[in-house]
Design an enzyme around this catalytic site. Structure first.
Site, PDB file in Angstrom:
ATOM      1  CG  HIS A   1      29.984  72.755  60.044  1.00 38.18           C
ATOM      2  ND1 HIS A   1      28.818  73.456  60.250  1.00 38.18           N
ATOM      3  CD2 HIS A   1      30.278  72.890  58.724  1.00 38.18           C
ATOM      4  CE1 HIS A   1      28.426  73.988  59.102  1.00 38.18           C
ATOM      5  NE2 HIS A   1      29.291  73.667  58.159  1.00 38.18           N
TER       6      HIS A   1
ATOM      7  CG  HIS B   1      35.150  65.031  62.689  1.00 33.23           C
ATOM      8  ND1 HIS B   1      35.263  64.163  61.627  1.00 33.23           N
ATOM      9  CD2 HIS B   1      33.894  64.821  63.191  1.00 33.23           C
ATOM     10  CE1 HIS B   1      34.145  63.491  61.482  1.00 33.23           C
ATOM     11  NE2 HIS B   1      33.293  63.859  62.420  1.00 33.23           N
TER      12      HIS B   1
ATOM     13  CG  HIS C   1      30.351  65.226  66.399  1.00 28.22           C
ATOM     14  ND1 HIS C   1      29.723  65.949  65.405  1.00 28.22           N
ATOM     15  CD2 HIS C   1      31.074  64.275  65.764  1.00 28.22           C
ATOM     16  CE1 HIS C   1      30.049  65.443  64.218  1.00 28.22           C
ATOM     17  NE2 HIS C   1      30.864  64.422  64.404  1.00 28.22           N
TER      18      HIS C   1
ATOM     19  CD  GLU D   1      27.333  63.602  65.210  1.00 25.86           C
ATOM     20  OE1 GLU D   1      27.986  62.950  64.382  1.00 25.86           O
ATOM     21  OE2 GLU D   1      26.566  64.551  64.904  1.00 25.86           O
TER      22      GLU D   1
ATOM     23  CG  HIS E   1      32.683  60.612  64.374  1.00 26.34           C
ATOM     24  ND1 HIS E   1      31.656  61.482  64.121  1.00 26.34           N
ATOM     25  CD2 HIS E   1      32.209  59.693  65.257  1.00 26.34           C
ATOM     26  CE1 HIS E   1      30.591  61.102  64.827  1.00 26.34           C
ATOM     27  NE2 HIS E   1      30.900  60.027  65.528  1.00 26.34           N
TER      28      HIS E   1
ATOM     29  CB  THR F   1      26.477  62.614  61.726  1.00 29.58           C
ATOM     30  OG1 THR F   1      27.728  63.307  61.867  1.00 29.58           O
ATOM     31  CG2 THR F   1      26.668  61.151  62.087  1.00 29.58           C
ATOM     32  CB  THR F   2      27.483  66.936  58.545  1.00 27.01           C
ATOM     33  OG1 THR F   2      28.436  66.394  57.611  1.00 27.01           O
ATOM     34  CG2 THR F   2      28.079  66.895  59.943  1.00 27.01           C
TER      35      THR F   2
HETATM   36  C1  SG7 Z   1      32.457  67.024  60.221  1.00 25.19           C
HETATM   37  O1  SG7 Z   1      31.714  65.817  60.022  1.00 25.19           O
HETATM   38  C2  SG7 Z   1      33.633  67.173  59.260  1.00 25.19           C
HETATM   39  C3  SG7 Z   1      33.286  66.726  57.838  1.00 25.19           C
HETATM   40  C4  SG7 Z   1      32.576  65.396  57.856  1.00 25.19           C
HETATM   41  C5  SG7 Z   1      31.340  65.495  58.698  1.00 25.19           C
HETATM   42  O2  SG7 Z   1      31.643  68.164  60.066  1.00 25.19           O
HETATM   43  O3  SG7 Z   1      34.739  66.460  59.747  1.00 25.19           O
HETATM   44  O4  SG7 Z   1      34.451  66.559  57.069  1.00 25.19           O
HETATM   45  C6  SG7 Z   1      34.706  67.451  56.079  1.00 25.19           C
HETATM   46  C7  SG7 Z   1      35.791  67.054  55.161  1.00 25.19           C
HETATM   47  O5  SG7 Z   1      34.097  68.484  55.992  1.00 25.19           O
HETATM   48  O6  SG7 Z   1      32.184  65.055  56.539  1.00 25.19           O
HETATM   49  C8  SG7 Z   1      32.412  64.009  54.469  1.00 25.19           C
HETATM   50  C9  SG7 Z   1      32.876  64.153  55.851  1.00 25.19           C
HETATM   51  O7  SG7 Z   1      33.788  63.483  56.303  1.00 25.19           O
HETATM   52  C10 SG7 Z   1      30.554  64.177  58.716  1.00 25.19           C
HETATM   53  O8  SG7 Z   1      31.367  63.126  59.153  1.00 25.19           O
HETATM   54  S1  SG7 Z   1      30.811  62.127  60.215  1.00 25.19           S
HETATM   55  O9  SG7 Z   1      29.674  61.450  59.645  1.00 25.19           O
HETATM   56  O10 SG7 Z   1      31.924  61.275  60.559  1.00 25.19           O
HETATM   57  N1  SG7 Z   1      30.326  62.932  61.474  1.00 25.19           N
HETATM   58 ZN    ZN Z   2      31.509  63.165  63.026  1.00 27.98          ZN
END
Ligand code: SG7
Ligand code: ZN
Length: 266
Positions: A68, A96, A98, A108, A121, A201-202
């Protein structure tokens, strides 16, 4: 409930709430930051206090393609934020990105309706809950710092991440990389920011995030953004066939409902 979701098609954002009910809530993220409607509070929203952000850490970072996004795991839990109206100390867990297939989209959050080509983020968990997974679904569990990117000069600090993309082209691939002082990855001025309460956001879209979005952008060269767009795929290497790039891994902006947007600056 299923445990798969995507950014497009029948498992896309409009359908997330079917398998993940929190995604249909009234404190969802991202949002459009409307500067017309902000409440400025320069006393409460003082500059954040960053601890350990100026040092390299003892442990390597873990660079990963999770299907993702491109995610960087911060393995020694030595970086923390506090102050700035957060009300607690939060420990940095991972960061990470987007990004969009073209410059006009990818972030986002948006600022007065305008999107940026990429958003980073930095995800933190509340120190009092001891670890990331225990914090995930707590109202005051997470603090995420958001940064917008703009196309500009070549960014040598992000290149230390991008140069390893060849090792994480496919889902579930990961590689250890040398740690980078986090301050090098952030803009110079961190005093001006927006604040609101929202969600992941996911999926599972838990409403557990105190959001801080900084006003100053990070510069990155178009050719560096192209590496995100063209070398990172959402499929397993073993699937073979055509590879699908992860570009446009952003959720559309959500309704504010009764929430207020705060700003640290006029
Ligand atoms: C990204 O955004 C990943 C997720 C993250 C999600 O897809 O970095 O991290 C993992 C550990 O899968 O979810 C729980 C979490 O941190 C949503 O994060 S966000 O709201 O900052 N975009
Ligand atoms: Zn994010």
């Amino acid at each position: 409930a299923g445990n798969i979701w995507t950014y497009k098609g029948s498992l896309g954002p409009e359908h997330w709430h079917l398998d993940y009910p929190h995604c249909g809530g009234i404190r969802q993220s991202p949002i459009d930051l409307q500067t017309r409607d902000v409440i400025v509070d320069q006393t409460y929203l003082s500059p954040l206090y960053f601890s350990g952000y100026d040092r390299v850490s003892n442990l390597d970072y873990t660079l990963e393609n999770n299907g993702h996004t491109v995610q960087v795991g911060l393995n020694d839990k030595t970086m923390m934020i506090s102050g700035g109206g957060l009300g607690a100390t939060f420990v940095a867990e991972q960061f990470h990105f987007h990004w969009g297939a073209v410059d006009e989209r990818g972030s986002e959050h948006s600022l007065n309706g305008r999107h940026f080509p990429m958003e980073m983020h930095i995800v933190h968990y509340n120190k009092k809950y001891g670890n990331f997974s225990s914090s995930l679904n707590k109202t005051d569990g997470l603090a995420v710092l958001g940064f917008f990117f703009e196309i500009g000069r070549f960014n040598v600090h992000f290149e230390e991440i991008i140069e390893h993309f060849g090792d994480i082209q496919f889902k579930n691939q990961q590689v250890n990389i040398k740690s980078i002082p986090m301050i090098d990855l952030m803009p110079a001025r961190l005093t001006n920011y927006y604040r609101y309460v929202g969600s992941l956001t996911t999926p599972p879209c838990y409403e557990s995030v105190i959001w801080t979005i900084f006003n100053e952008t990070i510069e990155i060269a178009e050719e560096q953004l192209e590496e995100f767009r063209t070398t990172i795929f959402e499929n397993d290497r073993s699937e073979g066939g055509v590879s699908i790039d992860i570009s446009d891994d952003y959720r559309p902006v959500q309704c504010m409902f009764r929430r207020r947007l705060y700003a640290s600056h006029p």
